[in-house]
Write a protein that holds these residues in place. Structure first.
Motif, PDB file in Angstrom:
ATOM      1  N   VAL A 119       0.855  -1.187   0.000  1.00  0.00           N
ATOM      2  CA  VAL A 119       0.000   0.000   0.000  1.00  0.00           C
ATOM      3  C   VAL A 119       0.893   1.239   0.000  1.00  0.00           C
ATOM      4  CG1 VAL A 119      -1.872  -1.166   1.218  1.00  0.00           C
ATOM      5  CG2 VAL A 119      -0.133   0.064   2.525  1.00  0.00           C
ATOM      6  N   TRP A 120       0.277   2.373  -0.277  1.00  0.00           N
ATOM      7  CA  TRP A 120       0.998   3.656  -0.243  1.00  0.00           C
ATOM      8  C   TRP A 120       1.390   3.971   1.202  1.00  0.00           C
ATOM      9  CZ3 TRP A 120      -0.040   8.161   2.401  1.00  0.00           C
ATOM     10  CH2 TRP A 120       0.732   9.285   2.051  1.00  0.00           C
ATOM     11  N   MET A 121       2.632   4.464   1.389  1.00  0.00           N
ATOM     12  CA  MET A 121       3.146   4.783   2.713  1.00  0.00           C
ATOM     13  C   MET A 121       3.641   6.224   2.748  1.00  0.00           C
ATOM     14  SD  MET A 121       2.920   2.190   4.785  1.00  0.00           S
ATOM     15  CE  MET A 121       4.066   2.754   6.015  1.00  0.00           C
ATOM     16  N   PRO A 122       3.390   6.956   3.839  1.00  0.00           N
ATOM     17  CA  PRO A 122       3.956   8.305   3.971  1.00  0.00           C
ATOM     18  C   PRO A 122       5.486   8.237   4.045  1.00  0.00           C
ATOM     19  CG  PRO A 122       2.215   7.911   5.586  1.00  0.00           C
ATOM     20  CD  PRO A 122       2.536   6.592   4.981  1.00  0.00           C
ATOM     21  N   ASP A 123       6.132   9.250   3.478  1.00  0.00           N
ATOM     22  CA  ASP A 123       7.609   9.252   3.436  1.00  0.00           C
ATOM     23  C   ASP A 123       8.180   9.948   4.671  1.00  0.00           C
ATOM     24  OD1 ASP A 123       6.712  11.744   2.767  1.00  0.00           O
ATOM     25  OD2 ASP A 123       8.242  12.109   1.245  1.00  0.00           O
ATOM     26  N   LEU A 124       7.803   9.478   5.837  1.00  0.00           N
ATOM     27  CA  LEU A 124       8.270  10.077   7.080  1.00  0.00           C
ATOM     28  C   LEU A 124       9.690   9.619   7.388  1.00  0.00           C
ATOM     29  CD1 LEU A 124       6.355  10.644  10.322  1.00  0.00           C
ATOM     30  CD2 LEU A 124       8.393   9.220  10.444  1.00  0.00           C
ATOM     31  N   PHE A 125      10.485  10.538   7.937  1.00  0.00           N
ATOM     32  CA  PHE A 125      11.824  10.193   8.421  1.00  0.00           C
ATOM     33  C   PHE A 125      12.098  10.972   9.695  1.00  0.00           C
ATOM     34  CE2 PHE A 125      12.680  14.168   6.476  1.00  0.00           C
ATOM     35  CZ  PHE A 125      13.873  14.660   7.004  1.00  0.00           C
ATOM     36  N   PHE A 126      13.047  10.471  10.489  1.00  0.00           N
ATOM     37  CA  PHE A 126      13.435  11.115  11.740  1.00  0.00           C
ATOM     38  C   PHE A 126      14.623  12.033  11.458  1.00  0.00           C
ATOM     39  CE2 PHE A 126      11.346   7.181  12.854  1.00  0.00           C
ATOM     40  CZ  PHE A 126      10.465   7.575  13.844  1.00  0.00           C
ATOM     41  N   SER A 127      14.386  13.339  11.553  1.00  0.00           N
ATOM     42  CA  SER A 127      15.385  14.308  11.098  1.00  0.00           C
ATOM     43  C   SER A 127      16.616  14.371  11.994  1.00  0.00           C
ATOM     44  CB  SER A 127      14.745  15.700  10.988  1.00  0.00           C
ATOM     45  OG  SER A 127      14.198  16.102  12.229  1.00  0.00           O
ATOM     46  N   ASN A 128      16.516  14.049  13.269  1.00  0.00           N
ATOM     47  CA  ASN A 128      17.683  14.094  14.155  1.00  0.00           C
ATOM     48  C   ASN A 128      18.206  12.696  14.489  1.00  0.00           C
ATOM     49  OD1 ASN A 128      15.377  13.558  15.671  1.00  0.00           O
ATOM     50  ND2 ASN A 128      16.260  14.395  17.547  1.00  0.00           N
ATOM     51  N   GLU A 129      17.953  11.760  13.587  1.00  0.00           N
ATOM     52  CA  GLU A 129      18.408  10.384  13.804  1.00  0.00           C
ATOM     53  C   GLU A 129      19.881  10.234  13.446  1.00  0.00           C
ATOM     54  OE1 GLU A 129      18.114   6.103  11.532  1.00  0.00           O
ATOM     55  OE2 GLU A 129      16.815   7.760  10.945  1.00  0.00           O
ATOM     56  N   LYS A 130      20.620   9.510  14.282  1.00  0.00           N
ATOM     57  CA  LYS A 130      22.002   9.125  13.988  1.00  0.00           C
ATOM     58  C   LYS A 130      22.096   7.677  13.522  1.00  0.00           C
ATOM     59  CE  LYS A 130      24.667  12.271  16.930  1.00  0.00           C
ATOM     60  NZ  LYS A 130      25.695  12.342  18.013  1.00  0.00           N
ATOM     61  N   GLU A 131      21.398   6.792  14.227  1.00  0.00           N
ATOM     62  CA  GLU A 131      21.345   5.381  13.869  1.00  0.00           C
ATOM     63  C   GLU A 131      19.948   4.860  14.165  1.00  0.00           C
ATOM     64  OE1 GLU A 131      24.317   3.259  15.987  1.00  0.00           O
ATOM     65  OE2 GLU A 131      26.016   4.272  15.040  1.00  0.00           O
ATOM     66  N   ARG A 181      12.260  14.320  16.333  1.00  0.00           N
ATOM     67  CA  ARG A 181      11.644  15.072  15.230  1.00  0.00           C
ATOM     68  C   ARG A 181      11.317  14.140  14.071  1.00  0.00           C
ATOM     69  NH1 ARG A 181      12.554  20.750  15.132  1.00  0.00           N
ATOM     70  NH2 ARG A 181      13.474  21.484  17.092  1.00  0.00           N
ATOM     71  N   MET A 182      10.106  14.302  13.519  1.00  0.00           N
ATOM     72  CA  MET A 182       9.645  13.513  12.381  1.00  0.00           C
ATOM     73  C   MET A 182       9.122  14.461  11.312  1.00  0.00           C
ATOM     74  SD  MET A 182       7.547  11.005  14.884  1.00  0.00           S
ATOM     75  CE  MET A 182       7.206  12.461  15.867  1.00  0.00           C
ATOM     76  N   ALA A 183       9.533  14.231  10.085  1.00  0.00           N
ATOM     77  CA  ALA A 183       9.146  15.141   9.007  1.00  0.00           C
ATOM     78  C   ALA A 183       8.957  14.368   7.707  1.00  0.00           C
ATOM     79  CB  ALA A 183      10.196  16.233   8.817  1.00  0.00           C
ATOM     80  N   SER A 184       8.292  14.993   6.769  1.00  0.00           N
ATOM     81  CA  SER A 184       8.132  14.432   5.430  1.00  0.00           C
ATOM     82  C   SER A 184       9.370  14.748   4.606  1.00  0.00           C
ATOM     83  CB  SER A 184       6.891  15.013   4.765  1.00  0.00           C
ATOM     84  OG  SER A 184       6.817  14.619   3.412  1.00  0.00           O
ATOM     85  N   TYR A 185       9.836  13.759   3.866  1.00  0.00           N
ATOM     86  CA  TYR A 185      11.063  13.954   3.098  1.00  0.00           C
ATOM     87  C   TYR A 185      10.796  14.583   1.732  1.00  0.00           C
ATOM     88  CZ  TYR A 185      15.657  13.126   1.133  1.00  0.00           C
ATOM     89  OH  TYR A 185      16.891  13.304   0.567  1.00  0.00           O
ATOM     90  N   GLY A 186       9.764  14.133   1.030  1.00  0.00           N
ATOM     91  CA  GLY A 186       9.548  14.604  -0.337  1.00  0.00           C
ATOM     92  C   GLY A 186       8.228  15.307  -0.579  1.00  0.00           C
TER      93      GLY A 186
END
Length: 435
Positions: A119-131, A181-186
């Motif tokens: 299914v379609w998934m939101p392109d969320l990523f953790f902006s302050n992630e190191k690992e 922090r979580m944000a949309s990438y694209g």
């Protein structure tokens, strides 16, 4: 065939038919679930690359994704690397009207998938992630639930190591705010918007244990960012940690106080005990320097002065001052010995002159009377006694006076420093807390 037998034959066939229909109903129900999945996710029917429509199927509106999470554990908070590690169950929920299906009169509450690429998934990523990594034991800890109205729930368990910029000016009396922090990438906010789920968007496991911190509270907020390519939706969680001071009190503050007090023992030793006083001063100085270097080794080399730096610096100064005090006492002792020798020689000369003068008394009484008159002229009226000078006069040598003054001055100054230090930093800590 009789009427009774005919009735029992009909009843037997009816029972067989009802049992067959019941079995077919069960089989058909499971097959219906498979048919629903094939119907909504079959080849050529659903494209996971296409973003779902907006509210009520409106193409021009953004897709709203509601986020919530369950904080399972916080394994560490690293002061040196300025990072912290968490394990959480992360959930997203949105509506995709292309996934609507018939719930068979409430029998199908939801469909479950384990493949996120279906299914379609939101392109969320953790902006302050190191690992970060997923959990795959025993099976991948992820699922997708599709509800009859087209609502999609995505849940996954992940472990993250996140950056946490820290202000260590009040260390170890500080509080730190670490964000997630979580944000949309694209997708910009015109196409995709992240929102916190209403009610209780962040849950924390009960009895959360941290070795040197306490999680006081957490706040959810929005942190949309604008770049050259548009505005992107962003969510954040601020975790407020308070450092546990008891550990540092036992491991740093009390040992430093003990070293400073031990350095004062040299004030009570005899000024002639040079090896004992030197070894005591050098040992306490080296121990204090080792303690300071060990503390700094666990902290990043920041450009500002920390509260622990003030404490260790002043304690090191007191220990070094005690060693310098002995050097001053030793110099004063040698000076006292030199003066005593000079006085002895002077007394010998005066005694010789007095003896010579006594020989002349018999022949020149007038000269003797004149000398007595001159002594009376040079005599002065006695001054008002000074209590401090009177007390110090009990100690005949300057070296002994320095030791006695140090016995009083060093503890008083150190007590005054403690009063200023704790009142200053504890007051600043309360200000930060109210802020």
């Amino acid at each position: 065939m009789g009427t009774g037998n005919f009735f029992w034959v009909i009843f037997y066939f009816a029972s067989l038919c009802s049992a067959s229909l019941a079995n077919n109903a069960k089989i058909n129900f499971r097959e219906k679930e498979k048919k629903v999945l094939d119907q909504i996710l079959g080849a050529g029917k659903y494209d996971a690359r296409i973003r779902p429509s907006g509210i009520n199927g409106t193409e021009n509106l953004a897709t709203y994704v509601y986020v919530n999470m369950f904080l399972r554990s916080i394994s560490k908070i690293d002061d040196y690397k300025m990072e912290y590690s968490v394990q959480l169950t992360f959930r997203e929920q949105w509506t995709d009207e292309r996934l609507k299906f018939d719930d068979i009169q409430g029998r199908l509450k939801y469909l479950t998938l384990t493949e996120a690429n279906r299914v379609w998934m939101p392109d969320l990523f953790f902006s302050n992630e190191k690992e970060g990594h997923f959990h795959n034991i025993i099976m991948p800890n992820v699922y997708i639930r599709i509800f009859p109205n087209g609502s999609v729930l995505y849940s996954i368990r992940i472990s993250l190591t996140l950056a946490c910029p820290m202000n260590l000016k009040l260390y170890p009396l500080d509080r730190q705010i670490c964000s997630l922090r979580m944000a949309s990438y694209g997708w910009t906010t015109n196409d995709l918007v992240f929102l916190w789920k209403e009610g209780d968007p962040v849950q924390v496991v009960k009895n959360l244990h941290l070795p040197r911190f306490t999680l006081e509270k957490f706040l959810t907020d929005y942190c949309n960012s604008k770049t050259n390519t548009g505005e992107y939706s962003c969510l954040k969680v601020d975790l407020l940690f308070k450092r546990e001071f008891s550990y540092y009190l036992i491991q740093i503050y009390i040992p430093c106080c003990m070293l400073v007090i031990v350095s004062w023992v040299s004030f009570w030793l005899d000024q002639g005990a040079v090896p004992a006083r030197v070894s005591l001063g050098v040992t306490t100085l080296l121990t204090m320097a080792t303690q300071t270097s060990g503390i700094n080794a666990s902290l990043p080399p920041v450009s500002y002065t920390k509260a622990i730096d003030v404490w260790t610096g002043v304690c090191l100064t007191f220990v070094f001052g005690a060693l310098l005090e002995f050097a001053l006492v030793n110099y004063a002792s040698r000076s006292d010995m030199h003066k005593e020798n000079m006085k002895k020689k002077r007394r010998d000369l005066e005694q010789a002159s007095i003896d010579a003068a006594s020989d002349l008394l018999d022949t020149d009484s007038n000269a003797t009377f004149a000398m007595l008159r001159q002594c009376e002229v040079h005599m002065q009226a006695p001054k008002r006694p000074n209590c401090c000078k009177t007390w110090l006069s009990k100690f005949p040598t300057r070296s002994k006076r320095i030791d006695v003054i140090s016995r009083i001055t060093f503890p008083l100054v150190f007590a005054l420093f403690n009063l200023v230090y704790w009142s200053t930093y504890l007051f600043r800590e309360e200000e930060d807390e109210t802020f």
